[in-house]
Design a protein around this motif. Sequence first.
Motif, mmCIF file in Angstrom:
data_model
loop_
_atom_site.group_PDB
_atom_site.id
_atom_site.type_symbol
_atom_site.label_atom_id
_atom_site.label_comp_id
_atom_site.label_asym_id
_atom_site.label_seq_id
_atom_site.Cartn_x
_atom_site.Cartn_y
_atom_site.Cartn_z
ATOM 1 N N VAL A 47 -85.718 -17.670 44.359
ATOM 2 C CA VAL A 47 -86.449 -16.547 44.955
ATOM 3 C C VAL A 47 -86.458 -16.670 46.472
ATOM 4 C CG1 VAL A 47 -87.958 -16.274 42.946
ATOM 5 C CG2 VAL A 47 -88.692 -17.685 44.874
ATOM 6 N N CYS A 48 -86.582 -15.529 47.143
ATOM 7 C CA CYS A 48 -86.665 -15.497 48.600
ATOM 8 C C CYS A 48 -87.894 -16.297 49.047
ATOM 9 C CB CYS A 48 -86.765 -14.054 49.077
ATOM 10 S SG CYS A 48 -87.138 -13.894 50.837
ATOM 11 N N PRO A 49 -87.744 -17.240 50.001
ATOM 12 C CA PRO A 49 -88.889 -18.060 50.428
ATOM 13 C C PRO A 49 -89.927 -17.286 51.228
ATOM 14 C CG PRO A 49 -86.962 -18.580 51.733
ATOM 15 C CD PRO A 49 -86.500 -17.644 50.654
ATOM 16 N N LEU A 50 -89.656 -16.014 51.537
ATOM 17 C CA LEU A 50 -90.658 -15.222 52.247
ATOM 18 C C LEU A 50 -91.392 -14.253 51.336
ATOM 19 C CD1 LEU A 50 -89.112 -14.378 55.739
ATOM 20 C CD2 LEU A 50 -91.251 -15.545 55.249
ATOM 21 N N CYS A 51 -90.661 -13.437 50.615
ATOM 22 C CA CYS A 51 -91.326 -12.376 49.846
ATOM 23 C C CYS A 51 -91.272 -12.641 48.351
ATOM 24 C CB CYS A 51 -90.709 -11.026 50.158
ATOM 25 S SG CYS A 51 -89.055 -10.818 49.473
ATOM 26 N N THR A 52 -90.561 -13.670 47.924
ATOM 27 C CA THR A 52 -90.428 -14.078 46.525
ATOM 28 C C THR A 52 -89.634 -13.085 45.690
ATOM 29 O OG1 THR A 52 -92.506 -13.133 45.666
ATOM 30 C CG2 THR A 52 -92.624 -15.307 46.675
ATOM 31 N N LEU A 96 -82.970 -16.332 51.847
ATOM 32 C CA LEU A 96 -83.684 -15.108 52.185
ATOM 33 C C LEU A 96 -83.040 -13.890 51.533
ATOM 34 C CD1 LEU A 96 -84.213 -15.652 56.026
ATOM 35 C CD2 LEU A 96 -85.994 -15.687 54.268
ATOM 36 N N CYS A 97 -83.868 -12.940 51.101
ATOM 37 C CA CYS A 97 -83.332 -11.667 50.614
ATOM 38 C C CYS A 97 -82.860 -10.858 51.829
ATOM 39 C CB CYS A 97 -84.382 -10.902 49.818
ATOM 40 S SG CYS A 97 -85.715 -10.249 50.833
ATOM 41 N N SER A 98 -82.055 -9.848 51.593
ATOM 42 C CA SER A 98 -81.490 -9.076 52.711
ATOM 43 C C SER A 98 -82.554 -8.422 53.589
ATOM 44 C CB SER A 98 -80.517 -8.014 52.178
ATOM 45 O OG SER A 98 -79.394 -8.648 51.625
ATOM 46 N N PRO A 99 -83.582 -7.762 53.022
ATOM 47 C CA PRO A 99 -84.601 -7.149 53.893
ATOM 48 C C PRO A 99 -85.298 -8.172 54.780
ATOM 49 C CG PRO A 99 -84.766 -6.251 51.690
ATOM 50 C CD PRO A 99 -83.783 -7.396 51.619
ATOM 51 N N CYS A 100 -85.653 -9.337 54.239
ATOM 52 C CA CYS A 100 -86.323 -10.358 55.065
ATOM 53 C C CYS A 100 -85.375 -10.894 56.126
ATOM 54 C CB CYS A 100 -86.838 -11.502 54.186
ATOM 55 S SG CYS A 100 -88.287 -11.060 53.196
ATOM 56 N N ARG A 101 -84.125 -11.132 55.762
ATOM 57 C CA ARG A 101 -83.137 -11.644 56.713
ATOM 58 C C ARG A 101 -82.955 -10.674 57.883
ATOM 59 N NH1 ARG A 101 -80.544 -13.084 60.069
ATOM 60 N NH2 ARG A 101 -78.761 -14.493 60.217
HETATM 61 ZN ZN LIG Z 1 -87.524 -11.582 51.044
#
Ligand SMILES: [Zn+2]
Length: 258
Positions: free
Chosen positions: A47-52, A59-64
Amino acid sequence: MMGIVSHHRKPASAIRSDGQTDGTSAAVRHNPPVSHRTLLDLLLPSVCPLCTLANGPGLCSPCREELPELVRPCRWCGMPQTSTASDLACAHCADEGLPFLVQVTARWAYVERMVQLVGNAKAAGRPAAVKTCAGLMPVLDVDGPAVIVPVPPSPGRRTGPHLGTALARAVARQTGQPYACLLATTRLATEQHRLGAAARAHNVEGLFIAVGTVPANVVLVDDLLTSGATASAAAKALRMAGAQRVELVVLARTLKYS
Ligand SMILES: [Zn+2]
Ligand SMILES: [Zn+2]
């Protein structure tokens, strides 16, 4: 794109001149509690370490895309420059930068998403967040043989992975240069973020001592840069032990000097 920091798409909230957000960003809204996030790392390592969001490791694309990259950071202090007319040094540095450091390389502004990510890596000690931070370090072109040295953790700090050490190991892998712990702390010191700018240099005066054989060329690595007092104190110890050239590489810097 010109500005203090560059976002690859419109940020969720505006960055004020002091580098803080308005506190209502999507980044803040959907960040789960620390205990839940640590558990998620163990159960769902992809899972993305920011938004899960569970869309693959890292990181997922939006967070990146929302990470705040520094625009034209000053070569001596890492602060982004607003003028296209100036050279690589900012007005603050003029003809001299941080004491005992010949160069500073920083990649991200310590605001918004980066505050969250570093917080997850440091406070919660999440392995996925630490690994993600390591992958976001500046890409270095080291001139000649050098040794990669982390700024050591403060004595008595909480247990768990030390972010600065993980980042230094990442720089060593990226550059192909050796990694070595060549610094130790001599005493307890107040955490720098609890102090004002004037007190920071005094707080870390004589805090570090070099251990082992110090080479001529050292790349010092830390997670964050604010006033530069800690990095300068570490660089001073290395210079006194024989280093001729010490440069600093950090993941992120604050947008003010205090
Ligand atoms: Zn994310
Ligand atoms: Zn500067």
